[in-house]
Design an enzyme around this catalytic site. Sequence first.
Site, PDB file in Angstrom:
ATOM      1  CG  ASP A  69      -1.698   1.311   1.323  1.00 55.44           C
ATOM      2  OD1 ASP A  69      -1.949   2.113   0.411  1.00 55.44           O
ATOM      3  OD2 ASP A  69      -1.824   1.852   2.597  1.00 55.44           O
ATOM      4  N   GLY A 123       0.863   5.001   0.190  1.00 53.54           N
ATOM      5  CA  GLY A 123       0.262   6.156   0.487  1.00 53.54           C
ATOM      6  C   GLY A 123       0.704   7.462  -0.025  1.00 53.54           C
ATOM      7  CG  ASN A 124      -1.220  11.001  -0.265  1.00 53.21           C
ATOM      8  OD1 ASN A 124      -1.076  11.248  -1.441  1.00 53.21           O
ATOM      9  ND2 ASN A 124      -2.450  10.750   0.281  1.00 53.21           N
ATOM     10  CE  LYS A 139       0.074   2.447   6.401  1.00 53.18           C
ATOM     11  NZ  LYS A 139       0.332   3.630   5.542  1.00 53.18           N
ATOM     12  CE1 TYR A 156     -17.643   8.368  -4.078  1.00 54.02           C
ATOM     13  CE2 TYR A 156     -16.390   8.481  -6.156  1.00 54.02           C
ATOM     14  CZ  TYR A 156     -16.600   8.996  -4.724  1.00 54.02           C
ATOM     15  OH  TYR A 156     -15.868  10.083  -4.471  1.00 54.02           O
ATOM     16  CG  ASP A 214      -7.224   5.633  -0.623  1.00 49.72           C
ATOM     17  OD1 ASP A 214      -7.850   5.935  -1.647  1.00 49.72           O
ATOM     18  OD2 ASP A 214      -7.103   6.581   0.144  1.00 49.72           O
ATOM     19  NE  ARG A 215     -13.234   7.456  -0.395  1.00 50.52           N
ATOM     20  CZ  ARG A 215     -14.249   8.394  -0.877  1.00 50.52           C
ATOM     21  NH1 ARG A 215     -14.052   9.133  -1.909  1.00 50.52           N
ATOM     22  NH2 ARG A 215     -15.454   8.383  -0.229  1.00 50.52           N
ATOM     23  CB  THR A 270       0.261  31.437  19.528  1.00 45.72           C
ATOM     24  OG1 THR A 270       0.306  32.918  19.814  1.00 45.72           O
ATOM     25  CG2 THR A 270       0.317  31.172  18.045  1.00 45.72           C
TER      26      THR A 270
END
Length: 251
Positions: free
Chosen positions: A15, A17-18, A22, A96, A105-106, A181
């Site tokens: 996998d 990702g951004n 993995k 969808y 990923d979805r 802050t």
Amino acid sequence: MFSFYDLCSMNLVLDAGNTLVKFAVFDTGVMVFRKETSLEKAVLTAKEVCDLFPKISRTIVSSVNNLDPKIIAVLSIFSKVHRLDHSSKVPFKNSYATPRSLGVDRIALATAAFYHNPKGNTLVIDAGTCITYDMVNDYGEYLGGAISPGLNMRYRALHEQTAKLPLLKPDELLDFIGNATESSIHSGVVNGLRHELDGCIEQYRSRFTDLTVILTGGDAQFLSKRLKNTIFADSNFLLLGLNYLLEYNKH
């Protein structure tokens, strides 16, 4: 040296990702190995994993990033590779409106939801670089969901889109009223995201009865302790979905 893993063939799940890649190895549906690495080290790690588990016979690759083609080339030497995309077979009904644009990923998360709770309503929340919400109903139908900025993306946006706000990392909140802050930023980001998640869960529960909520992703553990709603946190949920998809697409 002889190893238990030499006794049977295995699946490799990747996998990308951004921010991280993995790797997970499955033996008859059970995860026996998991490793995370940077995008820059992914090619080397792919070879190391294949050398470590010579009985890997099939691999699935899911990427939301521009994955180095060398990774596919390396993996193809050791096993048959399935690259997940919109044309891959899925076990659920995909409602969808724009299925070709649905992120891989979805797709994996919806698959994991379908198998985890096949006759129930399931909302999967993936808290990573982005936060995605994915809904699979009790008819096995994927409905869609939502996408919003992830925890660290919110911190970076405050820093990068302003002149003087510092870049912070997630931290505990002593009070929801920030008196400086930094504490004000933490309150705005962490407390704001907590309310978003709880609010979204309540919104889904108002429409779907007996809703199961799964929280996954890199920030799942940090966020799960701060939610008032009952959820199941599973950091491996997407990887499990990918292994299900590899099995589903093997013929």
